[in-house]
Enzyme design. Sequence first.
Site, PDB file in Angstrom:
ATOM      1  N   CYS A 110     -31.049 -20.331 -33.466  1.00  0.00           N
ATOM      2  CA  CYS A 110     -30.266 -21.146 -32.477  1.00  0.00           C
ATOM      3  C   CYS A 110     -30.518 -20.372 -30.995  1.00  0.00           C
ATOM      4  CB  CYS A 110     -28.780 -21.331 -32.734  1.00  0.00           C
ATOM      5  SG  CYS A 110     -27.976 -22.674 -31.866  1.00  0.00           S
ATOM      6  N   HIS A 210     -28.584 -23.733 -38.123  1.00  0.00           N
ATOM      7  CA  HIS A 210     -28.030 -22.427 -38.376  1.00  0.00           C
ATOM      8  C   HIS A 210     -28.021 -22.235 -39.922  1.00  0.00           C
ATOM      9  CE1 HIS A 210     -25.682 -21.059 -34.975  1.00  0.00           C
ATOM     10  NE2 HIS A 210     -25.918 -22.310 -34.726  1.00  0.00           N
ATOM     11  N   GLU A 212     -27.412 -19.777 -41.798  1.00  0.00           N
ATOM     12  CA  GLU A 212     -26.643 -18.863 -42.520  1.00  0.00           C
ATOM     13  C   GLU A 212     -25.528 -19.825 -43.049  1.00  0.00           C
ATOM     14  OE1 GLU A 212     -25.032 -19.322 -38.381  1.00  0.00           O
ATOM     15  OE2 GLU A 212     -26.991 -19.293 -39.259  1.00  0.00           O
TER      16      GLU A 212
END
Length: 228
Positions: A110, A210, A212
């Site tokens: 990001c 993202h 994660e």
Amino acid sequence: MRPLIGITTYRETAQWGTWHVPAVLLPASYADAVAEAGGEPVLLPTGAVSAAVVDRLDGLVVAGGADVDPARYGQSAGPHTTVVRPERDESELTALRAALDRDLPVLAICRGMQLLNVALGGDLVQHLPDVENTGTHDPGPGRYQQRQVRTQPGTRLHQLLGATAPVACHHHQAVARIAPELTPSAWAEDGVVEAVEAADRRFCLGVQWHPEEGLDHRLFAAHVAAAR
């Protein structure tokens, strides 16, 4: 030995228990994803990162966060660029340049992808809603926009994720002029560049979403594998 993976951090005022003080922090999902992929996560505190620290790492993850200061790419801040962290920019640029000098595996997420582009000579769109025919990439505080990205055949990202992949986005900025060393490797349905990579490096991948978040940690697994 599990490879040491440095992860850049936020520096914000935070509250827990009876404390309300400046803190170095990071969403746990980043460290969890690195650990699940077989790496040893090492948090790099904003304001205290040096090239010497990066020399001890096997890989670097540049985390998401506030907008990059437009002065870093020769622009004045627009009306929607209101939250910048110059100290974090400085720390992360130090870490990024040291990692690139050593050809350490880099996964930039990001804001991290945007900073990677700036570090290598590119610039940014400061507010995507100002760009005609651009869809929603930031649905609001604490929320992610689910989008489908299309990857470029022949790129590392295409090898890792296939032709398309669902992703979780939360960004109101994006890359504009892409740095000469980087190649776009994924796009959202509205044409916004969602990933870049440096083909001549061991592993240098930036994604605007993202990874994660959620259960698909293939990018972290590939990054840790490259760091071994």
